[in-house]
Every structure is written in structure tokens, then in C-alpha cells.
Design a protein around this motif. Sequence first.
Motif: not given
Length: 305
Positions: A182, A184, A196-197
Motif C-alpha cells: 500500500r 505506506l 482509508d489507507d
Amino acid sequence: MPEGDTVAWTAARLQAALGGATLTRAELRWPSLAQTDLVGARTVRVVARGKHLLHRLDLQGQALTLHSHLRMDGTWRVRPAQESVRWDHRLRAVLGTAEATALGRSLGMLDLVATADEDRLVGHLGPDILTRAWQLAGGPPGREIALARLSRDGRPLAEALLDQRVLAGLGTFWVSEGCFARRLNPWRTASQVPADDVAALLDWARPRMLRSARTGAQSVTGLARRDALGAVHALSGRPCRRCGRPVRVALVGVAPRERTIFYCPACQGGLAPTDDGRPQAPLGATRSDRRSDRRSASGPGGAQL
Ligand SMILES: [Zn+2]
């Protein structure tokens, strides 16, 4: 270290081998359980809760739970009953029926409690990412509880995700791979990562962990091939599959409980605050490389890979 998916796979194997059957053999090499005799007990069900195994037994009408935790490198293996058991110092538990023998090695914990008291052992755990209650309504689903906790957590994202009190089941493999998938930064403060992440990371991890819990192969691709298991985990010093820059490893968490996270600084928002940026050799490249890499990966607190 075994994560929730591996423990769930182990629980399913033990359930298939022992479920419904009576123990004809029960040897526990554990100081607090030396006087315990479970021969004659029937296995009601073996279940996983996060990284904990709960082996529920009926011993003459008494509901008991044998609890174990695999910690760093514990295993439960199932063998045919006729195969002789070779004892060594790592073998801590042997549970046998007429058909099968379960061998518990290098277990990190072994306790026996009344089944009604299981919460004393696992009541501290957050919602389990692998249970049906993670998504089903009827009270707030586990996913929403976990997301709410993470949205208030002032620790680095990876540290919060690894804390089994926030949510249960994730370990360093799935946290490293989820953050990478993702894009991150594992060191960004959890409460500052867009909700949302964080949700997307958990929704990415869960189906892959469920697949791994079914197959026994911890893999982001579903393939058990060594080069297809993960994209960053244990791949420090090797080129990122997305951008070609080197994957790195750094610590997250507070001593003496730091954990190692693998990540790509180029894809995931820069170097970790705990990463000095010095070159890191691939794990297992050569004997001396491996030693130096393990030193940098394990750090002063001695957290293991
Ligand atoms: Zn990259």
C-alpha cells in the motif's frame, strides 16, 4: 515468528488429527504442568486466537483448555501414532490418540486453565483479523474496532499494527508486506495515516492471510516458491521489485521489544528514523554478510529476525 495465519493453519491441522478423539498419551515437559495427567481427555476443538492456540478438552466432564504460544520458532507437528517419538530438549508436549501423535516443539508458553477462564490468557487480544467477527455486524465488527484504535494511536504505524492488543494476528511479515503493497511508511504515526489507507492495508492482508491459513504457505502471491513468498520481507539489500532501489531493514518499537520491518525507502516515503542509511548486504549472501546484516537488523535490543 509464526503469525496468525500460521497459527490458524496449525490449529486446523491439530483439530483434524485430534478433534473428537480421546488422548491415549499426554506428556507435557513443562515445569508447571509436570503433575498434569490428560490421558482420557477428549479433544473438543482446537482453535487459534491471534497467535495463541487453544486446545479445548473434556476430561470426565471438566472443560479444560491447554493453551500454547509458538513465540519465535515453536511448532506443532502431527505424525502417525505408530511412529516412535524421539525426545530432545526442544520437544515439550506429546499428545497422542489411537491414530495420531501431535508433537509440540520449542513452545513459548504452555498453560492449562478451565475453558471458562480462557480470557485470562487471551482476553487482552484485540479483534482477530482472521475471524468471521472481523467483518460481520452484530456489535461493531472487529475491523471497525481496530481501525478506530489505530486512528487514535500515536505510535509508528508498524508498531501499532504489531501490538496484539490493538488487533490480533499480524506479525512482521504481514506488516512489512502490507505497508509495502500500500506504499505506506511503517514509521509514520498511525493516527496521521489516512483512515482509508490503513483500511486498505488491512483489507489487503486479510484475504492473503486466510489463503495462507488454508495452505500453510505464508505467501503474498499464494505461491510457495521461495522467490514468490514476499516482495520485501527478508529481502533487504536486494532491488525493490517496483522501483529497483535497494530494500532495507530497520527497527520499530521500543527496546527491548523492537521488531524488524523490511521496506523500500524510495516507494514508502523515505528512510526510517531508526535507519542510518548505510549499505545493507542481502540476507544470507555470504557468511560474514549474514552476520553483519543480522547485527544491523537485530540492533541493541536483540530482537530477532
Ligand atoms: Zn521501491
